[in-house]
Design an enzyme around this catalytic site. Structure first.
Site, PDB file in Angstrom:
ATOM      1  N   LYS A 109       0.816  -1.223   0.000  1.00 45.48           N
ATOM      2  CA  LYS A 109       0.000   0.000   0.000  1.00 45.48           C
ATOM      3  C   LYS A 109       0.847   1.269   0.000  1.00 45.48           C
ATOM      4  O   LYS A 109       0.323   2.374  -0.177  1.00 45.48           O
ATOM      5  CB  LYS A 109      -0.968  -0.026   1.185  1.00 45.48           C
ATOM      6  CG  LYS A 109      -2.029  -1.113   1.052  1.00 45.48           C
ATOM      7  CD  LYS A 109      -2.911  -1.221   2.274  1.00 45.48           C
ATOM      8  CE  LYS A 109      -3.987  -2.290   2.077  1.00 45.48           C
ATOM      9  NZ  LYS A 109      -3.442  -3.632   1.830  1.00 45.48           N
ATOM     10  N   TYR A 117      -3.196   5.116   5.331  1.00 44.92           N
ATOM     11  CA  TYR A 117      -2.238   4.110   5.791  1.00 44.92           C
ATOM     12  C   TYR A 117      -1.071   4.007   4.812  1.00 44.92           C
ATOM     13  O   TYR A 117       0.102   4.077   5.201  1.00 44.92           O
ATOM     14  CB  TYR A 117      -2.928   2.756   5.949  1.00 44.92           C
ATOM     15  CG  TYR A 117      -1.977   1.596   6.132  1.00 44.92           C
ATOM     16  CD1 TYR A 117      -1.039   1.604   7.161  1.00 44.92           C
ATOM     17  CD2 TYR A 117      -2.013   0.487   5.292  1.00 44.92           C
ATOM     18  CE1 TYR A 117      -0.156   0.544   7.340  1.00 44.92           C
ATOM     19  CE2 TYR A 117      -1.144  -0.575   5.464  1.00 44.92           C
ATOM     20  CZ  TYR A 117      -0.214  -0.535   6.478  1.00 44.92           C
ATOM     21  OH  TYR A 117       0.661  -1.574   6.650  1.00 44.92           O
TER      22      TYR A 117
END
Length: 310
Positions: A109, A117
């Site tokens: 991510k 995040y």
């Protein structure tokens, strides 16, 4: 699993620094009160407690983070304090105590981040990389991977609980794909990058990929329960349909290291780094995403059997 494998190297001491007292208590029992393990309650946001934990340490494995996408979207200030300011605390104290190497565990991510995040983990990677140009003997390296099956909050545990308790499995999108690796193999790769890295690079795990619906189907089949439905929940804020471990921008500075790793070289100059990797070939792709080269259900089943999940 990290501690279990670290013990094979016969270290003098391993310190487990975390804020979860109950998990530490259970872990201490699991390792039969091994005298080499010292459990310290603390939080990387608290520099004083972290300072005490870092004294006399040779290696730091930095895995602490707020990791759940919805939590970080709802409380971005807390994600910032832990994932960014906490990481800077680790860097500062590693340098202060002349630690040999800091290993920062990152996530897919962090590549092309669209959620908070991912953004905090991207900043964490940049801080770790930049620390290598400071006036210090400490080396800092990043390791980036996708989902590790069997860790806390793993989709495996979520799906199995839903099958047993609810008679259905909730999936956000039928087309969703993810990178997956079993825990034991992920830790092996962490040790490999720890020993072979020279500081400043990002080691990227080559990981199998699958459709989330296929994962659900294999777990439902293994449960031997009938009439288990798949419920479409809709994509959550900040969630991607497909993940990317290496973005188009990053691929320009990425080399193929071996059968298990790619290595992303930083855009900032770090002494000796590009020369060290000069003999390796650049990658021949634009990006490395989870939507291509998917495992079929038989391959996925073998992976889950290997990890002891079915």
């Amino acid at each position: 699993e990290l501690v279990r494998q670290l013990l094979n190297f016969n270290p003098k001491e391993i310190r487990i620094f975390s804020r979860n007292e109950s998990v530490q208590f259970l872990m201490k029992q699991k390792f039969n009160h091994n005298p080499k393990l010292h459990f310290l309650i603390g939080d990387i946001k608290d520099k004083d407690s972290l300072d005490f934990a870092c004294k006399g340490v040779n290696y730091i494995f930095h895995l602490a983070a707020l990791k759940h996408v919805p939590v970080c979207e709802d409380q971005p200030n807390e994600a910032l304090k832990t994932n960014v300011f906490g990481t800077q605390n680790v860097i500062d104290l590693a340098i202060k105590h002349n630690v040999r190497k800091v290993v920062y565990i990152s996530t897919d991510k962090a590549s092309n981040p669209i959620n908070f995040y991912g953004m905090t983990k991207t900043i964490g990677e940049r801080l770790i990389t930049h620390a290598n140009i400071l006036n210090t003997n400490t080396k800092f390296v990043c390791i980036r991977g996708g989902n590790v099956l069997g860790t806390n909050g793993s989709v495996i545990h979520v799906f199995n609980r839903q099958i047993v308790e609810m008679g259905k499995v909730g999936i956000t999108d039928l087309n969703m794909t993810r990178f997956f690796l079993i825990l034991e193999e992920a830790i092996n790769l962490i040790f490999k990058a720890t020993s072979e890295s020279i500081g400043g690079e990002i080691f990227v795990m080559k990981m199998p990929r699958c459709k989330i619906t296929d994962l659900a189907d294999v777990l439902i089949e293994a449960s031997n329960k009938e009439n288990i439905e798949i419920e479409i929940l809709g994509i959550r804020p900040g969630e991607k349909i497909h993940e990317v471990l290496i973005s188009e921008y990053e691929s320009e500075n990425t080399i193929s290291y071996d059968n298990e790793y790619f290595v992303i070289l930083p855009s900032i100059p770090i002494k000796g780094l590009k020369e060290h990797y000069a003999r390796y070939k650049p990658v021949n792709f634009l990006s490395y995403g989870s939507s291509e080269g998917l495992m079929n259900k038989d391959e996925l089943k073998k992976l889950l059997e290997k990890g002891g999940f079915i």
